[in-house]
Design an enzyme around this catalytic site. Sequence first.
Site, short mmCIF file in Angstrom:
data_model
loop_
_atom_site.label_atom_id
_atom_site.label_comp_id
_atom_site.label_asym_id
_atom_site.label_seq_id
_atom_site.Cartn_x
_atom_site.Cartn_y
_atom_site.Cartn_z
CD GLU A 175 6.02 40.23 92.56
OE1 GLU A 175 6.87 41.12 92.41
OE2 GLU A 175 6.29 39.01 92.52
CE LYS A 179 6.32 31.53 93.71
NZ LYS A 179 5.21 32.23 93.10
CB CYS A 225 9.82 34.93 91.10
SG CYS A 225 9.04 35.93 92.34
CG ASN A 284 8.59 36.28 86.64
OD1 ASN A 284 9.15 37.35 86.42
ND2 ASN A 284 8.10 35.98 87.83
CB ALA A 296 26.50 33.26 80.30
N GLY A 297 26.05 32.24 83.27
CA GLY A 297 26.66 31.82 84.53
C GLY A 297 25.98 30.60 85.09
CD GLU A 355 13.80 37.68 96.87
OE1 GLU A 355 14.89 37.43 97.40
OE2 GLU A 355 12.88 36.86 96.79
CB THR A 393 2.81 34.89 91.18
OG1 THR A 393 3.54 36.10 91.23
CG2 THR A 393 2.87 34.31 89.79
N GLY A 412 17.71 31.36 90.08
CA GLY A 412 17.12 30.70 91.24
C GLY A 412 16.12 31.68 91.82
#
Length: 436
Positions: free
Chosen positions: A153, A265, A262, A210, A254-255, A157, A122, A259
Amino acid sequence: MAKICVIGTGYVGLVTGTCFSDMGHRVTCLDINEKRIEKLNNGIMPIYEPGLKQIVDQNVDAGRLNFTTSYQEALKDAEFAFIAVGTPSSVDGDADMQYVKMAAETIASHLDHPIIIVNKSTVPVGTGDWVSEIIKDMNGGTTPPFCVVSNPEFLREGSAVNDFMEPDRVVLGSTNREAAEKVADLYEALRAPIMITDLRTAEMIKYASNAFLATRISFINEIANICESLGADVKEVARGMGMDKRIGPSFLDAGLGWGGSCFPKDVKALAHMAETRGSHPQLLQAVMDINQNQRKRAVQKVEKALGGLKGKTIGLLGLSFKPNTDDTRDAPALDIARMLLESGAVVQAFDPQAMEVSKKEIPQLQLRKNPYETAEAVDALILATEWNEFKSLDFERIKANMKGNVILDGRNIWDGTELYEMGFTYFGMGVPQPGE
Ligand code: UDX
């Protein structure tokens, strides 16, 4: 079948190379990290990714996949060189391009035949052109013909192999349509929609996708906070919203927020790109702020429930940034652990895969062997990552083990009313607090 070289054996490179070999192509994966290649040559995966080892083994055995540290070997006869190296965030949010630069320069210095260079890392919009310039400059105009294609891509994960094999779409960008079509041929067997566009647009599609997904999560987290103050239930709100075909149900949980390697950043890098071009990315800024705030809110809830954190013992379930990975990069759990420790609490934690790496990051963490030991003598128990094995715990046993009775369900996976009836003080994120 094509001869492919993949540079970088992180998530993206290893999954890409392995899946292409599984489709029948001949693939050499290269990494400059000798230890990593040695491990791979001994069948040891450098990352935890369900299903990956089996396909790696199969294709190595079939002679279609091999690993090396030698550019010369990897590039020999290669028709395609995929660049899949890391692009970490630098301090100001700019993507750190040193590894991409190094890969482009090294390809250039070994190039003795025409090749298509495919960028999978990326990279900031405009990088494709920059890579072309690097390669041209390196050889003073004597470089064999080459083309650069951007192929972002969209692998998650934990489900990366599946995401590669069954993509929603394949995006290809190039100034040379013929080169993009050749890369499209590599993906043909997947029968996925393939979109060919110009180089910069393809690069932008990745960032915009993203950033949009991160925005959805921050949006539902903001709604969760409003739900809390108005007595509504965000889980039901999301379900109701998701039934609208225009909205759809995914990425509305929600939560504790997002993190990983990807979203943080990429949202930061997109905002930085906008700022350096004189735009004011106010939505992206809010998306990042809301995300950071969720972690603080979680800690504040526990602090309030316990009347302070100093001297308290907190159990933390889950350390990875999401389930089915050992990745803790920008994991909400680690931030929460740090905040608890800074406030004088003792933190004992368990994660099915991410313990070792978390302990390196936060040496004060006291690791436990399972959820029940994690609950042993704690004042409060926090769920930070919704691993399947945390979904149906024996709460009678947990209750008997705990000193206090406070539960913070950071991913809204448990039945709050049931837990309340068992005698717990239950908090979720944006869901009504039972008993209030
Ligand atoms: C993401 C993108 O999905 C993928 O397309 C991209 O190329 C790489 O980044 P990944 O980081 O593996 O993949 O994780 P993803 O499953 O997208 O989840 C990201 C984060 O959002 C996790 O921390 C997860 O817990 C959080 N999340 C996700 C929520 O908080 N709520 C949701 O509804 C969905």
